[in-house]
Design a protein around this motif. Structure first.
Motif, PDB file in Angstrom:
ATOM      1  N   LYS A 148      55.330  39.911  25.998  1.00  0.00           N
ATOM      2  CA  LYS A 148      54.077  39.372  25.474  1.00  0.00           C
ATOM      3  C   LYS A 148      54.292  37.981  24.900  1.00  0.00           C
ATOM      4  O   LYS A 148      53.472  37.062  25.108  1.00  0.00           O
ATOM      5  N   ALA A 149      55.399  37.832  24.166  1.00  0.00           N
ATOM      6  CA  ALA A 149      55.675  36.527  23.560  1.00  0.00           C
ATOM      7  C   ALA A 149      55.914  35.474  24.618  1.00  0.00           C
ATOM      8  O   ALA A 149      55.492  34.300  24.478  1.00  0.00           O
ATOM      9  N   GLU A 150      56.559  35.851  25.718  1.00  0.00           N
ATOM     10  CA  GLU A 150      56.812  34.897  26.799  1.00  0.00           C
ATOM     11  C   GLU A 150      55.505  34.459  27.465  1.00  0.00           C
ATOM     12  O   GLU A 150      55.316  33.275  27.795  1.00  0.00           O
ATOM     13  N   ARG A 151      54.594  35.428  27.683  1.00  0.00           N
ATOM     14  CA  ARG A 151      53.319  35.086  28.319  1.00  0.00           C
ATOM     15  C   ARG A 151      52.513  34.129  27.434  1.00  0.00           C
ATOM     16  O   ARG A 151      51.942  33.149  27.903  1.00  0.00           O
ATOM     17  N   GLU A 152      52.462  34.471  26.144  1.00  0.00           N
ATOM     18  CA  GLU A 152      51.692  33.638  25.229  1.00  0.00           C
ATOM     19  C   GLU A 152      52.279  32.232  25.152  1.00  0.00           C
ATOM     20  O   GLU A 152      51.536  31.229  25.069  1.00  0.00           O
ATOM     21  N   HIS A 153      53.605  32.158  25.171  1.00  0.00           N
ATOM     22  CA  HIS A 153      54.231  30.842  25.086  1.00  0.00           C
ATOM     23  C   HIS A 153      53.960  30.025  26.353  1.00  0.00           C
ATOM     24  O   HIS A 153      53.704  28.788  26.309  1.00  0.00           O
ATOM     25  N   ALA A 154      53.967  30.702  27.560  1.00  0.00           N
ATOM     26  CA  ALA A 154      53.683  29.996  28.836  1.00  0.00           C
ATOM     27  C   ALA A 154      52.250  29.465  28.858  1.00  0.00           C
ATOM     28  O   ALA A 154      51.988  28.315  29.277  1.00  0.00           O
ATOM     29  N   GLN A 155      51.310  30.278  28.403  1.00  0.00           N
ATOM     30  CA  GLN A 155      49.919  29.843  28.361  1.00  0.00           C
ATOM     31  C   GLN A 155      49.752  28.685  27.371  1.00  0.00           C
ATOM     32  O   GLN A 155      48.987  27.731  27.630  1.00  0.00           O
ATOM     33  N   ALA A 156      50.426  28.767  26.235  1.00  0.00           N
ATOM     34  CA  ALA A 156      50.314  27.703  25.234  1.00  0.00           C
ATOM     35  C   ALA A 156      50.857  26.384  25.763  1.00  0.00           C
ATOM     36  O   ALA A 156      50.338  25.300  25.425  1.00  0.00           O
ATOM     37  N   ILE A 165      45.593  22.438  22.600  1.00  0.00           N
ATOM     38  CA  ILE A 165      46.161  22.944  21.320  1.00  0.00           C
ATOM     39  C   ILE A 165      47.124  21.906  20.778  1.00  0.00           C
ATOM     40  O   ILE A 165      47.638  21.041  21.524  1.00  0.00           O
ATOM     41  N   ALA A 166      47.411  22.076  19.500  1.00  0.00           N
ATOM     42  CA  ALA A 166      48.319  21.134  18.852  1.00  0.00           C
ATOM     43  C   ALA A 166      49.773  21.521  19.103  1.00  0.00           C
ATOM     44  O   ALA A 166      50.097  22.632  19.507  1.00  0.00           O
ATOM     45  N   LYS A 167      50.620  20.571  18.761  1.00  0.00           N
ATOM     46  CA  LYS A 167      52.068  20.806  18.932  1.00  0.00           C
ATOM     47  C   LYS A 167      52.558  21.912  18.011  1.00  0.00           C
ATOM     48  O   LYS A 167      53.446  22.706  18.365  1.00  0.00           O
ATOM     49  N   ASP A 168      52.030  22.039  16.810  1.00  0.00           N
ATOM     50  CA  ASP A 168      52.449  23.090  15.856  1.00  0.00           C
ATOM     51  C   ASP A 168      52.213  24.481  16.427  1.00  0.00           C
ATOM     52  O   ASP A 168      53.016  25.388  16.263  1.00  0.00           O
ATOM     53  N   GLU A 169      51.083  24.685  17.083  1.00  0.00           N
ATOM     54  CA  GLU A 169      50.772  25.997  17.666  1.00  0.00           C
ATOM     55  C   GLU A 169      51.757  26.326  18.766  1.00  0.00           C
ATOM     56  O   GLU A 169      52.206  27.465  18.911  1.00  0.00           O
ATOM     57  N   LEU A 170      52.114  25.328  19.575  1.00  0.00           N
ATOM     58  CA  LEU A 170      53.088  25.557  20.634  1.00  0.00           C
ATOM     59  C   LEU A 170      54.462  25.933  20.056  1.00  0.00           C
ATOM     60  O   LEU A 170      55.120  26.838  20.550  1.00  0.00           O
TER      61      LEU A 170
END
Length: 412
Positions: A148-156, A165-170
């Motif tokens: 899940k964390a990998e998917r969210e990070h790829a989408q971000a 989105i901002a750099k902080d969120e990424l």
């Protein structure tokens, strides 16, 4: 005329006889007075001792064993099973403490031992199957979290590149991905350890816990054993200092036990006599009540008691049915081989300026004569120098006469 002359002569003769008788009487009186003025002394003739002598030394009796008995644990006295003056056997129970609290301590310690043994068994066996299954589920859960964390990070990343989105969120999603990955690795390592079996440190800790629990159990059982007071030897109950239902501390005297099967007599022997005392020699011991027993010399001190100026000696009396009491005074008679020894009565020897002397009698005149004495044999001194066989000395009352004085001897 002649008749008158005869009568006159007779009268003169009678008068002369009377004066002569008076003179004789006066002379007798003077002679008697001079004899009366001479001091009368008892004499002793020095001779060799033809028989063995006995040395007598007074000592104090004490029981061979006397012990103050106490419980090894504290508590309330439940029972005292003996009476003062009673006779007891070795190993006999004399008193007990209330064991209620002590038994509770044993039960608690036994429970601790059982728990520690269970923990040790589990540690030795390693993890059970359900533990392994649980750990496998933890790994699967960690894998899902990572995915899940990998998917969210790829989408971000896509959104960041598009400016959505901002750099902080990424960065936050990237960190969550790394943490999920670490968690998965930790769960896999834990599963690997479980599959290896028992952990050495866990087993050692479990063994230590079992040992400590057993120590506590042994201590609880010892406390229960210390709650029973038994006689360490056979003897007589001399004192009971506590009563039933009374609290007592460990080590506090409850009963005093005395062993009267044997007695110890402690003596102080003068330096002139100590050479005659030998360990193992037989001694006759007499009490003031007339009772007597046979004892053995069990100790002769090799050094002088400087405080007393004498040598400590101990005599042990065993196997006798005498009814002695501790602290009473007795006399020890020590048989000596003093044959062919020149001896004189103790009463005939004086001491002046650290020198022994006797008053020798020769031609009814007393002379102060220095002597060298040896051992004392009962009421006699051995004389080593200063006298010869046949000498006559004052037997007693030396302060009654002075050197050079004329005396008359009454007897020997």
């Amino acid at each position: 005329m002649k008749k008158w002359i005869s009568l006159a002569v007779v009268a003169v003769l009678l008068a002369g006889c009377e004066k002569l008788e008076e003179s004789v009487a006066q002379l007798k009186k003077i002679e008697e007075e001079s004899v009366i003025k001479l001091k009368t002394v008892n004499a002793y003739t020095v001779e060799e001792n033809a028989e063995a002598k006995t040395m007598e030394v007074a000592g104090v009796v004490s029981p061979r064993q006397e012990l103050a008995l106490s419980f090894g644990a504290s508590g309330k006295i439940a029972s005292i099973l003996v009476q003062k003056g009673g006779t007891v056997k070795a190993g006999q129970t004399l008193a007990t403490l209330d064991e209620t609290a002590l038994q509770q301590g044993i039960n608690a310690a036994q429970g601790q031992v059982a728990s520690a043994n269970i923990r040790r068994s589990k540690a030795i066996q390693g993890p059970e199957s359900h533990v392994l299954q649980t750990q496998q589920l933890q790994i699967e859960k960690a894998q899902e979290t990572l995915q899940k964390a990998e998917r969210e990070h790829a989408q971000a990343r896509i959104l960041f590149e598009g400016g959505a989105i901002a750099k902080d969120e990424l960065d936050r999603l990237a960190l969550a991905q790394r943490q999920a990955k670490l968690t998965l690795e930790e769960e896999r390592v834990a599963l690997g350890k479980l599959k290896q079996g028992a952990d050495r440190l866990d087993v050692e800790q479990a063994n230590a816990d079992v040992q400590q629990a057993n120590v506590q159990l042994s201590r609880a059982k010892q406390d229960a054993s210390d709650a029973i007071l038994k006689a360490p030897f056979s003897g007589v109950i001399a004192a009971i200092t506590k009563s039933e239902s009374e609290q007592t501390a460990a080590g506090s005297e409850v009963i005093r036990l005395v062993d009267t099967s044997s007695w110890l007599v402690k003596l102080q022997v003068e330096s002139e006599q100590i050479g005659n005392w030998q360990q193992g020699a037989t001694v006759k011991v007499k009490a003031t009540d007339g009772s007597e027993a046979e004892g053995k010399v069990t100790f002769v001190s090799p050094v002088m008691d400087q405080g007393r100026g004498s040598y400590p000696v101990e005599v042990t009396v065993t196997g006798s049915d005498v009814s002695w009491k501790g602290g009473m005074t007795v006399t020890c008679q020590y048989q000596l081989d003093a044959t062919n020894t020149m001896v004189v009565p103790v009463s005939s020897v004086g001491v002046a300026e650290e020198e022994y002397y006797v008053m020798k009698i020769k031609e009814d005149i007393v002379t102060k004569t220095p002597v060298k004495v040896g051992a004392m044999y009962g009421t006699f001194y051995e004389v080593r120098e200063g006298l010869t066989l046949g000498d006559q000395i004052v037997g007693s009352g030396l302060s009654y006469v002075v050197d050079g004085e004329a005396v008359q001897v009454s007897n020997e």
